[in-house]
Motif scaffolding. Structure first.
Motif, PDB file in Angstrom:
ATOM      1  N   GLU A 161       0.842  -1.021   0.098  1.00 29.08           N
ATOM      2  CA  GLU A 161       0.083   0.261  -0.066  1.00 29.08           C
ATOM      3  C   GLU A 161       0.799   1.279   0.101  1.00 29.08           C
ATOM      4  O   GLU A 161       1.856   1.249   0.609  1.00 29.08           O
ATOM      5  CB  GLU A 161      -1.002  -0.077   1.250  1.00 29.08           C
ATOM      6  CG  GLU A 161      -1.841  -1.134   1.299  1.00 29.08           C
ATOM      7  CD  GLU A 161      -2.791  -1.223   0.250  1.00 29.08           C
ATOM      8  OE1 GLU A 161      -3.042   0.124  -0.537  1.00 29.08           O
ATOM      9  OE2 GLU A 161      -3.695  -2.193   0.138  1.00 29.08           O
ATOM     10  N   ALA A 162       0.384   2.162  -0.704  1.00 28.50           N
ATOM     11  CA  ALA A 162       1.371   3.515  -1.052  1.00 28.50           C
ATOM     12  C   ALA A 162       1.511   4.218   0.446  1.00 28.50           C
ATOM     13  O   ALA A 162       2.433   4.653   0.754  1.00 28.50           O
ATOM     14  CB  ALA A 162       0.554   4.423  -1.970  1.00 28.50           C
ATOM     15  N   HIS A 163       0.266   4.059   1.306  1.00 31.28           N
ATOM     16  CA  HIS A 163       0.173   4.812   2.722  1.00 31.28           C
ATOM     17  C   HIS A 163       1.306   4.301   3.413  1.00 31.28           C
ATOM     18  O   HIS A 163       1.570   4.839   4.724  1.00 31.28           O
ATOM     19  CB  HIS A 163      -0.949   4.884   3.065  1.00 31.28           C
ATOM     20  CG  HIS A 163      -1.681   3.710   3.404  1.00 31.28           C
ATOM     21  ND1 HIS A 163      -1.369   2.994   4.649  1.00 31.28           N
ATOM     22  CD2 HIS A 163      -2.452   2.828   2.729  1.00 31.28           C
ATOM     23  CE1 HIS A 163      -1.990   1.786   4.742  1.00 31.28           C
ATOM     24  NE2 HIS A 163      -2.717   1.773   3.557  1.00 31.28           N
ATOM     25  N   ALA A 164       1.788   3.069   3.395  1.00 32.50           N
ATOM     26  CA  ALA A 164       2.608   2.331   4.055  1.00 32.50           C
ATOM     27  C   ALA A 164       3.985   2.570   3.859  1.00 32.50           C
ATOM     28  O   ALA A 164       4.945   2.275   4.737  1.00 32.50           O
ATOM     29  CB  ALA A 164       2.698   1.038   3.816  1.00 32.50           C
ATOM     30  N   VAL A 165       4.511   3.336   2.804  1.00 33.33           N
ATOM     31  CA  VAL A 165       5.879   3.639   2.523  1.00 33.33           C
ATOM     32  C   VAL A 165       6.313   4.871   3.537  1.00 33.33           C
ATOM     33  O   VAL A 165       5.635   5.922   3.779  1.00 33.33           O
ATOM     34  CB  VAL A 165       5.941   4.381   1.027  1.00 33.33           C
ATOM     35  CG1 VAL A 165       7.233   5.008   0.791  1.00 33.33           C
ATOM     36  CG2 VAL A 165       5.648   3.151   0.191  1.00 33.33           C
ATOM     37  N   MET A 246      15.777   1.274  -2.728  1.00 31.48           N
ATOM     38  CA  MET A 246      15.089   0.582  -1.797  1.00 31.48           C
ATOM     39  C   MET A 246      13.883   1.336  -1.201  1.00 31.48           C
ATOM     40  O   MET A 246      13.935   2.530  -1.581  1.00 31.48           O
ATOM     41  CB  MET A 246      16.255   0.324  -0.714  1.00 31.48           C
ATOM     42  CG  MET A 246      17.113  -0.509  -0.722  1.00 31.48           C
ATOM     43  SD  MET A 246      18.308  -0.572   0.358  1.00 31.48           S
ATOM     44  CE  MET A 246      19.615   1.005   0.296  1.00 31.48           C
ATOM     45  N   VAL A 247      12.997   0.677  -0.829  1.00 36.31           N
ATOM     46  CA  VAL A 247      11.875   1.238  -0.162  1.00 36.31           C
ATOM     47  C   VAL A 247      11.778   0.946   1.331  1.00 36.31           C
ATOM     48  O   VAL A 247      11.986  -0.399   1.599  1.00 36.31           O
ATOM     49  CB  VAL A 247      10.410   0.961  -0.738  1.00 36.31           C
ATOM     50  CG1 VAL A 247       9.278   1.499  -0.351  1.00 36.31           C
ATOM     51  CG2 VAL A 247      10.379   1.103  -2.429  1.00 36.31           C
ATOM     52  N   GLN A 248      11.741   1.751   2.177  1.00 35.50           N
ATOM     53  CA  GLN A 248      11.609   1.386   3.646  1.00 35.50           C
ATOM     54  C   GLN A 248      10.088   1.728   3.954  1.00 35.50           C
ATOM     55  O   GLN A 248       9.635   2.934   3.564  1.00 35.50           O
ATOM     56  CB  GLN A 248      12.311   2.305   4.519  1.00 35.50           C
ATOM     57  CG  GLN A 248      12.176   2.064   6.013  1.00 35.50           C
ATOM     58  CD  GLN A 248      13.307   2.991   6.778  1.00 35.50           C
ATOM     59  OE1 GLN A 248      14.458   3.022   6.615  1.00 35.50           O
ATOM     60  NE2 GLN A 248      12.710   3.817   7.678  1.00 35.50           N
ATOM     61  N   PHE A 249       9.636   0.850   4.401  1.00 37.49           N
ATOM     62  CA  PHE A 249       8.064   1.175   4.886  1.00 37.49           C
ATOM     63  C   PHE A 249       7.827   1.436   6.596  1.00 37.49           C
ATOM     64  O   PHE A 249       8.860   1.418   7.156  1.00 37.49           O
ATOM     65  CB  PHE A 249       7.235  -0.394   4.917  1.00 37.49           C
ATOM     66  CG  PHE A 249       7.200  -0.734   3.263  1.00 37.49           C
ATOM     67  CD1 PHE A 249       6.319  -0.181   2.627  1.00 37.49           C
ATOM     68  CD2 PHE A 249       8.464  -1.402   2.899  1.00 37.49           C
ATOM     69  CE1 PHE A 249       6.069  -0.570   1.052  1.00 37.49           C
ATOM     70  CE2 PHE A 249       8.178  -1.831   1.229  1.00 37.49           C
ATOM     71  CZ  PHE A 249       7.069  -1.359   0.696  1.00 37.49           C
ATOM     72  N   GLN A 250       6.590   1.724   6.886  1.00 40.06           N
ATOM     73  CA  GLN A 250       6.430   2.364   8.030  1.00 40.06           C
ATOM     74  C   GLN A 250       6.982   1.285   9.409  1.00 40.06           C
ATOM     75  O   GLN A 250       7.226   1.819  10.280  1.00 40.06           O
ATOM     76  CB  GLN A 250       4.952   2.562   8.285  1.00 40.06           C
ATOM     77  CG  GLN A 250       4.490   3.983   7.464  1.00 40.06           C
ATOM     78  CD  GLN A 250       3.150   4.118   7.635  1.00 40.06           C
ATOM     79  OE1 GLN A 250       2.206   3.445   7.898  1.00 40.06           O
ATOM     80  NE2 GLN A 250       2.619   5.487   7.057  1.00 40.06           N
TER      81      GLN A 250
END
Length: 384
Positions: A161-165, A246-250
């Motif tokens: 989910e985009a909001h979790a980024v 990379m992508v770090q999530f919440q």
């Protein structure tokens, strides 16, 4: 069978795109393409892809000569020819591998004609990100990134989910001069600058990699592609160029996309999305021979153009057009030996400081800003 319109067929991305298509002919066909001045390369492309129906070249004289040689193909030329080609109804996917500001109008034209775009022309978003986002909201079109860094983020985001980024982490090799001090940069040559440690790329993007301007453009591009604020887009030096981003999530989980430095992977991913298929001519990453991965915080004093790109991106307006066009023109002067390497930075900072800012530019405003920035750089170079 997906019908592809390829712009910039003679460049590095265009050549590798044709290589990908040639290995997957049951799934893709190239029915139209553009090449600037390299007519010999164009003839090779037409021999390789006889199904091509329409072609755009740079000059009218080449267009007229080619119409005689290839009467079954429809030829056009120039900027208007590119726009006309992108308004064509017969293709399914535009691969925009044109270099520089001139890639903006084709991207917008394709989107406004409800065509999907696989984008290697980062300048489209650097210069006209707001216009492109508006066009995407109004039309049935999708944008697929081809830059290795943005493809990596695109792959890491899939299924999340985009909001979790929490943040995006864009890696950078450091370019040709990553082991040199600012003082040592004063006397570097054009040939020194063109020797990238990891990638084989065109001249302008190789110089932009050395100044870190290219990474700044990628930050702005990532902002528009993924709707992430600039203060949550990080750049990180990574010498090996094996982790592409990379992508770090919440929840602090970090997903990274890894692979050898080969642009055929992001090209093929964009063409096939959401599917994955066998890739040809590429070597997989072999962890048995991987001794270490290195990371280093970005030094904005060492790379002031990267800091400037964050500032320009945050401000928006026509700043991206000025930044990109001043860079294009300054790099061209450097490649011709008119200015030194460090003077590239100097003239770009001057252009941003002195040219008029427009908060909500139209396409015409962006075209005018592009011309003004080029003129400013030319005059500046004459004075130094």
């Amino acid at each position: 069978m997906k019908k592809i319109l390829l712009l910039g067929a003679s460049g590095s991305i265009g050549t590798q795109c044709m290589d990908v298509v040639s290995h997957h002919r049951n799934d893709f066909t190239i029915i139209g393409l553009s090449i600037g001045y390299n007519i010999a390369k164009l003839k090779e492309c037409l021999a390789l892809f006889p199904e091509v129906q329409r072609v755009c070249v740079a000059q009218e004289k080449d267009c007229l000569a080619l119409r005689t040689q290839y009467p079954s193909i429809q030829f056009s030329y120039g900027e208007d020819g590119l726009s006309e080609l992108c308004a064509w109804s017969e293709y399914d996917l535009l691969v925009n591998a044109v270099v520089g500001f001139r890639g903006l109008r084709p991207t917008l034209t394709a989107i406004t004609h409800d065509k999907d775009v696989a984008l290697a022309n980062k300048e489209s978003l650097v210069v006209g990100g707001s216009l492109i986002k508006q066009a995407l909201r109004e039309h049935q079109s999708t944008l697929y990134p081809i830059d290795s860094e943005h493809s990596a983020i695109f792959q890491c985001l899939r299924g999340n989910e985009a909001h979790a980024v929490d943040r995006l982490i864009i890696t950078a090799s450091g370019g040709s001069f990553r082991d040199r001090t600012r003082e040592e940069l004063a006397q570097v040559s054009v040939q020194d600058a063109l020797h990238h440690p990891n990638w084989q790329m065109g001249a302008r993007i190789t110089i932009d990699s050395a100044t870190m301007m290219n990474k700044g453009f990628e930050v702005i591009e990532a902002h528009y592609l993924f709707d992430v604020p600039f203060d949550r887009i990080e750049t990180l030096l990574h010498r090996e160029s094996l982790i592409h981003s990379m992508v770090q999530f919440q929840d602090d989980a970090i997903l990274a996309q890894m692979g050898t430095p080969d642009m055929r992977l992001p090209i093929q991913y964009a063409l096939y999305y959401p599917e994955r298929h066998k890739i040809y001519g590429s070597e997989p990453l072999d962890f048995k021979h991987l001794s270490a991965l290195h990371f280093q915080a970005m030094d904005f004093d060492r790379y002031p153009l990267l800091r400037l790109a964050y500032e320009v991106g945050e401000r928006g307006g026509n700043g991206g057009a000025i930044l990109n066009s001043a860079d294009e023109q300054a790099v061209a002067h450097f490649l011709k030996g008119h200015i030194s390497f460090l003077e590239i930075e100097q003239v770009i900072f001057e252009a941003i400081a002195k040219l008029p800012f427009i908060a909500h530019p139209s396409l015409t405003d962006l075209l005018d800003s592009d011309a003004a920035a080029r003129h400013f750089v030319d005059e500046y170079v004459e004075r130094i």
